[in-house]
Motif scaffolding. Structure first.
Motif, PDB file in Angstrom:
ATOM      1  N   GLU A 143       0.788  -1.264   0.018  1.00 22.48           N
ATOM      2  CA  GLU A 143       0.066   0.028   0.132  1.00 22.48           C
ATOM      3  C   GLU A 143       0.894   1.144   0.072  1.00 22.48           C
ATOM      4  OE1 GLU A 143      -3.115  -0.117   3.035  1.00 22.48           O
ATOM      5  OE2 GLU A 143      -3.786  -2.113   2.515  1.00 22.48           O
TER       6      GLU A 143
ATOM      7  N   GLY B 174      -5.898  -3.767  -5.890  1.00 23.54           N
ATOM      8  CA  GLY B 174      -5.563  -2.381  -6.313  1.00 23.54           C
ATOM      9  C   GLY B 174      -4.305  -2.029  -5.999  1.00 23.54           C
ATOM     10  N   ASP B 175      -3.515  -2.655  -5.716  1.00 23.42           N
ATOM     11  CA  ASP B 175      -2.160  -2.205  -5.372  1.00 23.42           C
ATOM     12  C   ASP B 175      -1.039  -2.323  -6.732  1.00 23.42           C
ATOM     13  OD1 ASP B 175      -2.821  -1.560  -2.814  1.00 23.42           O
ATOM     14  OD2 ASP B 175      -2.417  -3.667  -2.144  1.00 23.42           O
ATOM     15  N   VAL B 194      -0.940   9.356  -5.905  1.00 25.40           N
ATOM     16  CA  VAL B 194      -2.485   9.812  -5.945  1.00 25.40           C
ATOM     17  C   VAL B 194      -3.017   8.199  -5.754  1.00 25.40           C
ATOM     18  CG1 VAL B 194      -4.327  10.866  -6.844  1.00 25.40           C
ATOM     19  CG2 VAL B 194      -1.800  11.541  -7.441  1.00 25.40           C
ATOM     20  N   PRO B 195      -3.184   7.648  -4.603  1.00 25.36           N
ATOM     21  CA  PRO B 195      -3.472   6.259  -4.303  1.00 25.36           C
ATOM     22  C   PRO B 195      -4.869   5.959  -4.976  1.00 25.36           C
ATOM     23  CG  PRO B 195      -2.762   7.110  -2.096  1.00 25.36           C
ATOM     24  CD  PRO B 195      -2.757   8.073  -3.105  1.00 25.36           C
ATOM     25  N   TRP B 196      -6.013   6.764  -4.976  1.00 25.72           N
ATOM     26  CA  TRP B 196      -7.215   6.424  -5.388  1.00 25.72           C
ATOM     27  C   TRP B 196      -7.139   6.396  -6.891  1.00 25.72           C
ATOM     28  CZ3 TRP B 196      -9.726   9.642  -8.787  1.00 25.72           C
ATOM     29  CH2 TRP B 196      -9.409  10.950  -9.080  1.00 25.72           C
ATOM     30  N   PHE B 197      -6.182   7.319  -7.576  1.00 21.24           N
ATOM     31  CA  PHE B 197      -6.113   7.318  -8.987  1.00 21.24           C
ATOM     32  C   PHE B 197      -5.378   5.894  -9.564  1.00 21.24           C
ATOM     33  CE2 PHE B 197      -4.479   9.061 -13.123  1.00 21.24           C
ATOM     34  CZ  PHE B 197      -5.487   9.088 -13.677  1.00 21.24           C
ATOM     35  N   GLY B 199      -5.410   3.284  -7.914  1.00 24.09           N
ATOM     36  CA  GLY B 199      -6.384   1.887  -7.844  1.00 24.09           C
ATOM     37  C   GLY B 199      -7.225   2.036  -8.942  1.00 24.09           C
ATOM     38  N   LEU B 200      -7.633   3.337  -9.337  1.00 25.31           N
ATOM     39  CA  LEU B 200      -8.781   3.384 -10.553  1.00 25.31           C
ATOM     40  C   LEU B 200      -8.055   2.754 -11.869  1.00 25.31           C
ATOM     41  CD1 LEU B 200     -11.521   4.557 -11.191  1.00 25.31           C
ATOM     42  CD2 LEU B 200     -10.498   6.557 -12.062  1.00 25.31           C
TER      43      LEU B 200
END
Lengths: 160, 266
Positions: A143, B174-175, B194-197, B199-200
């Motif tokens: 992560e 998603g990693d 930008v972790p959410w991006f 993951g997307l």
């Protein structure tokens, strides 16, 4: 041949070929062992293909082979200013070496040793023999992939 | 049953253009790759057939540069003139041998082109005459089989890479994209910030690869997914330094073009 018969024949030949390709390229857990052995015998010589870039998971480590002449500083085996196809060899070569190192083998296989020597052939040898090492930057937590631990392994090359 | 002639013609031109462009791009590294190869050739797989695709395991390696030039000349010829099966056969043998010879530089794109080249041997050089009889001539059978195998070869590449990813861990959590982006061999590193991006993008890639084979089969979605494929391959090609692989995939797309399908239905 009648139109219907021709269509059936095309479907049959295409289906057989695609089935063998699937048996050869899908993860081993999806394919019966005997079918995989047959597909390897048929597909490997003529239609070899692998579709596992970054799969099943991307490599957890960035790795690179470095070289040093005598007591000089370490530098990448393939400098960044080389032709794009030479730069491309850097990663798979280091991955193959990493795979051996993971099994506790720091003495390279002859084919990998020859490749390392071949890629270092333009370095002048006046100051003594070359030294090689594998540098790995491995993720600690998936992560937080930017945080990576560095591991350095000295490599030994068998005599040519 | 037949693949439209216009799609075949476009495929033949695109593949030959790719062959010429790629081999021309290797000339700058010819000394390291072909003339005095830095990396030794892998031993060929067992079986006599491997002599066809691993020629330089048997021939002097110095001949590789001659093969490069010969394939380039044939490719350039086939961009403008009809594809003769015997020239394509020579191209397949030589190009496959070159791909296996420089195994450390080869990507899935090179393997894809080598496989498609084999089946291109069996495609027509000129537009086949429209058959008006009940009986189908053998040549049409051969053309149809080769055309459909090339079509399925493209779909298989996307499907298998998607399925391979499903058997892992990090593509599903998603990693994976963050790990690839922070690997200095690839990038772009900003993506992981930008972790959410990240993951997307991770899930979008997975979705694209798994749906591509179905979308191409469904005619209304076909061209939209091809546009997505164009964007996907150009982005990954530029970001990861594998533009040749990206263009190899795109060179095969014409075999699925709808152009001419309606005409054939009538």
């Amino acid at each position: 041949m009648s139109s219907r018969g021709a269509r059936s024949l095309v479907v049959f030949v295409v289906a057989i070929h695609v089935a063998f390709l699937l048996a050869y390229t899908l993860p081993a857990c999806f394919v019966p062992q005997r079918l995989q052995a047959w597909s390897t015998r048929i597909v490997r010589p003529l239609f070899h293909q692998r579709w596992n870039l970054f799969a099943p998971d991307p490599s957890p480590c960035h790795c690179q082979v470095e070289v040093a002449l005598g007591d000089a500083d370490w530098r990448p085996l393939i400098p960044g200013d080389r032709h794009y196809l030479l730069r491309r060899m850097d990663r798979p070569l280091a991955e193959l070496i990493r795979s051996d190192v993971q099994h506790g083998d720091t003495l390279l296989r002859p084919i990998l040793a020859d490749a390392v020597r071949g890629l270092a052939r333009d370095i002048a040898r006046d100051a003594g023999p070359l030294r090689y090492r594998l540098v790995q930057h491995c993720i600690i937590d998936p992560e937080r992939p930017a945080d990576r631990a560095t591991r350095i392994t000295r490599l030994e090359l068998p005599m040519p | 049953m037949m693949v439209p002639w216009r799609s075949i013609k476009l495929l033949q031109r695109a593949v030959n253009l790719w062959l010429f462009g790629f081999l021309f791009s290797t000339v700058g590294a010819a000394e390291w790759l072909w003339i005095h190869p830095a990396v030794p050739a892998l031993p060929p797989p067992p079986g006599a057939l491997s002599m066809l695709t691993h020629g330089f395991a048997y021939l002097p390696s110095e001949w590789a540069i001659v093969a490069v030039i010969f394939v380039m000349v044939l490719a350039l010829r086939s961009v403008v003139l009809p594809n003769r099966w015997y020239f394509t056969a020579v191209q397949w043998v030589l190009f496959s041998s070159l791909v296996n010879f420089s195994w450390l530089t080869s990507t899935g794109g090179h393997q894809l082109i080598a496989n498609v080249l084999f089946w291109m041997i069996f495609l027509p050089a000129e537009e086949p005459a429209t058959a008006r009889t009940e009986h189908v001539p053998l040549s049409r059978l051969v053309h149809a089989t080769a055309g459909w195998i090339i079509r399925f070869q493209l779909l298989l590449a996307y499907a298998v890479t998607g399925i391979q990813k499903l058997t892992g861990t990090w593509w599903l959590t998603g990693d994976a994209m963050g790990i690839v982006a922070t690997d200095t061999s690839y990038g772009p590193a900003w993506l992981a910030a930008v972790p959410w991006f990240a993951g997307l993008v991770n899930h979008a890639v997975l979705l694209f690869q798994l749906t591509f084979p179905m979308a191409l089969w469904w005619r209304p979605a076909r061209h939209r997914w091809m546009v997505l494929g164009l964007v996907f391959h150009l982005c990954t090609g530029i970001a990861f330094g594998i533009v040749d692989m990206a263009l190899a995939f795109l060179a095969i797309y014409p075999i699925w073009f709808r152009t001419g399908e309606d005409h054939m239905r009538h």
